[in-house]
Write an enzyme that holds these catalytic residues in place. Structure first.
Site, short mmCIF file in Angstrom:
data_model
loop_
_atom_site.label_atom_id
_atom_site.label_comp_id
_atom_site.label_asym_id
_atom_site.label_seq_id
_atom_site.Cartn_x
_atom_site.Cartn_y
_atom_site.Cartn_z
N HIS A 243 40.43 37.46 44.93
CA HIS A 243 41.57 36.39 44.92
C HIS A 243 41.84 35.60 45.94
CE1 HIS A 243 42.73 39.04 41.30
NE2 HIS A 243 42.80 39.71 42.16
O1 RIB Z 1 47.34 39.43 42.44
C1 RIB Z 1 46.48 39.66 43.58
C2 RIB Z 1 47.12 39.32 44.97
O2 RIB Z 1 47.90 40.45 45.20
C3 RIB Z 1 46.01 39.32 46.09
O3 RIB Z 1 46.66 38.44 47.02
C4 RIB Z 1 46.10 40.85 46.60
O4 RIB Z 1 45.64 40.86 47.86
C5 RIB Z 1 47.34 41.34 46.38
O5 RIB Z 1 48.20 40.74 47.51
#
Ligand code: RIB
Ligand code: CA
Length: 313
Positions: A243
């Site tokens: 992500h």
């Molecule tokens: O949903 C993914 C996000 O939530 C990313 O930023 C992960 O690190 C968590 O913070």
């Protein structure tokens, strides 16, 4: 061209950690004015420590780390140890960082750094719950014109939620803070699950980090191997979605991404859709677009960029 001034707000978490390393490996492109930590994946005491560990690992002792909010604006903190492990960085050796924690609160640092900058000077890159960013905006609205752009990881539209059926983690944990940010009026670019679910750390991509033969490459490989196991099981994909580094990659190589300007509103009503990002993809509300919603990325190009930059550390 001069390096772009940025402030990264994060809740490390292995994917935040890789995003930090990507930015720290790119001093000619990105002028990191500071890293601010927020409670999210794990409590604040761990997210700030983990951020300092990444600065130490990168060798960039010039970069300062600030601790921010220990919980969301209104609601109780929800964490994600099941995904990230008890340390928040399982897969990475943990020790007391040599990089000190700055005394200033993250929100105070954000306000003072932005007020001292020219208009449109600094890009904010939040990759965790938006509590610190919202607090700074509420503390001192005069920072608004100083913000060039907010490039954030959060939200979901076509992919559905990863924390509730309706909501992605960062937006769900502090939906009220997200509402403040999405209403602030500054340019926002959103790297949501819609695009991060195209960035899968497949076994060959994972092996490429280890093949770098460097300490940092090995640690990135070990962190992602731990981090991926949960999402591979959850989604049945051939690799875990990566992500947070997509935000930094967007700044480094925007041509790897395509998106559309749309109206995005945050659902803050208690109930099953709390934290949903209401994306008006077809403009049916005729509300003005407040965000660039990234739809697609060139995944091979993303991993090639990430692996090459990690190899520089
Ligand atoms: O949903 C993914 C996000 O939530 C990313 O930023 C992960 O690190 C968590 O913070
Ligand atoms: Ca994060």
């Amino acid at each position: 061209m001069a390096a772009r001034p940025i402030i990264i707000d994060c809740d490390p978490g292995q994917d935040d950690a890789v995003a930090l390393l990507l930015a720290l490996a790119s001093p000619a492109d990105l002028d990191i004015r500071g890293i601010t930590a927020v409670a999210g994946n794990v409590p604040l005491a761990l997210t700030e420590r983990n951020a300092r560990l990444m600065v130490e690992l990168s060798g960039r002792k010039d970069v300062r780390v600030f601790a921010g909010c220990s919980r969301p604006m209104l609601r109780k903190l929800v964490t994600a140890e099941a995904v990230h492990g008890q340390t928040g960085l399982d897969g990475c050796p943990i020790h007391a960082p040599t990089v000190p924690l700055e005394r200033q609160h993250a929100a105070t640092f954000l306000v003072e750094e932005l007020l001292a900058a020219p208009d449109d000077a600094i890009t904010l890159v939040p990759v965790g719950p938006l509590t610190n960013i919202a607090l700074a905006l509420i503390m001192e609205p005069r920072i608004l014109p100083k913000i060039r752009e907010i490039v954030l990881m959060g939200g979901a539209f076509r992919e559905g939620g990863n924390t509730t059926p309706a909501a992605e983690f960062n937006i769900y944990v502090d939906s009220h803070a997200a509402d403040v940010v999405f209403r602030c009026g500054r340019p926002i670019t959103v790297l949501s699950l819609d695009v991060t679910h195209q960035a899968l750390t497949t076994p060959s991509r994972l092996a490429a980090f280890r093949k770098l033969g460097t300490k940092v490459g090995g640690i990135v490989g070990d962190m992602l191997a731990f981090y991926d196991r949960h999402d591979i099981a959850k989604y049945g994909m051939p690799g875990g979605p990566l992500h947070d580094p997509t935000t930094i990659a967007f700044l480094l190589a925007p041509d790897l991404f395509t998106g559309k300007r749309v109206s995005v509103e945050i659902d803050i009503a208690d109930g099953p859709s709390l934290g949903a990002t209401r994306v008006d993809w077809w403009g049916v509300t005729q509300k003005p677009a407040n965000a660039l919603w990234i739809e697609r990325l060139n995944a091979d190009g993303f991993y090639a960029l990430l692996t090459e930059r990690i190899g520089r550390l």
